[in-house]
Design a protein around this motif. Structure first.
Motif, PDB file in Angstrom:
ATOM      1  N   PHE A  52       2.604 -35.581  -9.782  1.00 31.97           N
ATOM      2  CA  PHE A  52       2.048 -34.881  -8.617  1.00 31.97           C
ATOM      3  C   PHE A  52       2.708 -33.512  -8.452  1.00 31.97           C
ATOM      4  N   ALA A  53       4.021 -33.468  -8.581  1.00 30.58           N
ATOM      5  CA  ALA A  53       4.743 -32.196  -8.431  1.00 30.58           C
ATOM      6  C   ALA A  53       4.320 -31.184  -9.497  1.00 30.58           C
ATOM      7  N   MET A  54       4.165 -31.660 -10.734  1.00 27.33           N
ATOM      8  CA  MET A  54       3.826 -30.754 -11.841  1.00 27.33           C
ATOM      9  C   MET A  54       2.360 -30.320 -11.819  1.00 27.33           C
ATOM     10  N   VAL A  55       1.472 -31.236 -11.483  1.00 28.08           N
ATOM     11  CA  VAL A  55       0.034 -30.963 -11.613  1.00 28.08           C
ATOM     12  C   VAL A  55      -0.594 -30.462 -10.318  1.00 28.08           C
ATOM     13  N   VAL A  56      -0.014 -30.773  -9.177  1.00 26.25           N
ATOM     14  CA  VAL A  56      -0.619 -30.362  -7.908  1.00 26.25           C
ATOM     15  C   VAL A  56       0.286 -29.414  -7.116  1.00 26.25           C
ATOM     16  N   ALA A  57       1.474 -29.868  -6.782  1.00 23.89           N
ATOM     17  CA  ALA A  57       2.330 -29.111  -5.862  1.00 23.89           C
ATOM     18  C   ALA A  57       2.788 -27.772  -6.424  1.00 23.89           C
ATOM     19  N   ALA A 136      -1.806 -30.104 -16.192  1.00 26.37           N
ATOM     20  CA  ALA A 136      -2.285 -31.441 -16.546  1.00 26.37           C
ATOM     21  C   ALA A 136      -2.323 -31.601 -18.067  1.00 26.37           C
ATOM     22  N   VAL A 137      -2.808 -30.585 -18.755  1.00 24.24           N
ATOM     23  CA  VAL A 137      -2.823 -30.619 -20.229  1.00 24.24           C
ATOM     24  C   VAL A 137      -1.398 -30.741 -20.759  1.00 24.24           C
ATOM     25  N   ALA A 138      -0.481 -29.950 -20.207  1.00 24.08           N
ATOM     26  CA  ALA A 138       0.916 -30.000 -20.646  1.00 24.08           C
ATOM     27  C   ALA A 138       1.525 -31.370 -20.364  1.00 24.08           C
ATOM     28  N   THR A 139       1.200 -31.963 -19.226  1.00 20.66           N
ATOM     29  CA  THR A 139       1.739 -33.273 -18.872  1.00 20.66           C
ATOM     30  C   THR A 139       1.235 -34.350 -19.827  1.00 20.66           C
ATOM     31  N   VAL A 140      -0.033 -34.301 -20.180  1.00 19.04           N
ATOM     32  CA  VAL A 140      -0.581 -35.262 -21.146  1.00 19.04           C
ATOM     33  C   VAL A 140       0.096 -35.065 -22.504  1.00 19.04           C
ATOM     34  N   GLU A 141       0.285 -33.822 -22.903  1.00 20.36           N
ATOM     35  CA  GLU A 141       0.953 -33.534 -24.174  1.00 20.36           C
ATOM     36  C   GLU A 141       2.387 -34.079 -24.173  1.00 20.36           C
ATOM     37  N   ILE A 142       3.099 -33.865 -23.083  1.00 24.42           N
ATOM     38  CA  ILE A 142       4.473 -34.348 -22.968  1.00 24.42           C
ATOM     39  C   ILE A 142       4.511 -35.876 -22.991  1.00 24.42           C
TER      40      ILE A 142
END
Length: 162
Positions: A52-57, A136-142
């Protein structure tokens, strides 16, 4: 408000930039994701909150400041929209001290896209959405990197070897 068609078009532009910079990173031997971010992901106490912090906040807060407040002020000054795009992208890249210079360069290029999208659509919603997509793309990659390369356990290793 922004039309969905415009958001989709700008999303395509941003994804193209991310693919090109990803290919360039690979050609230059750069890691596909910074180790610091992988470590943060792996050690998150409550993963949904981190996501949530990375993708929204973070995108919401950063875009309101850089492409909302800062862009608007600089665009109305002697710099005009071009200067506002350049300065906001540069300052946005520079605040990401946790990354190396290559990654900051990628962030700068993405910031240029976000700034142009902000200017062309006339809405801060556009860069907010694009920043959320990018993170979101970066989070999925990570998540994929973390799952494919689990950390080597350090606890209990000596017990097994005895």
């Amino acid at each position: 408000p922004v039309r969905w068609r415009a958001l989709l078009g700008w999303t395509g532009v941003l994804l193209l930039v991310l693919v090109v910079t990803g290919v360039l990173a690979s050609a230059l031997g750069q890691p596909s994701a910074p180790e610091s971010v992988i470590t943060v992901y792996r050690t998150a106490g409550f993963l949904p909150l981190l996501i949530f912090a990375m993708v929204v906040a973070a995108p919401f807060q950063e875009e309101l400041f850089f492409r909302g407040f800062m862009f608007t002020g600089y665009a109305r000054s002697w710099m005009g929209p071009g200067g506002a795009i350049l300065v906001s992208a540069a300052l946005w890249a520079l605040i990401h001290l946790q990354y190396d210079w290559f990654t900051r360069g990628v962030i700068f290029l993405a910031g240029l896209v976000l700034g142009v999208a902000r200017w062309r659509t006339g809405s801060v919603y556009t860069p907010i959405f694009l920043h959320m997509v990018m993170n979101a793309v970066a989070t999925v990659e990570i998540a994929m990197i973390s799952a494919a390369n689990p950390p080597v356990p350090t606890e209990g290793v000596f017990i097994v070897l005895r």
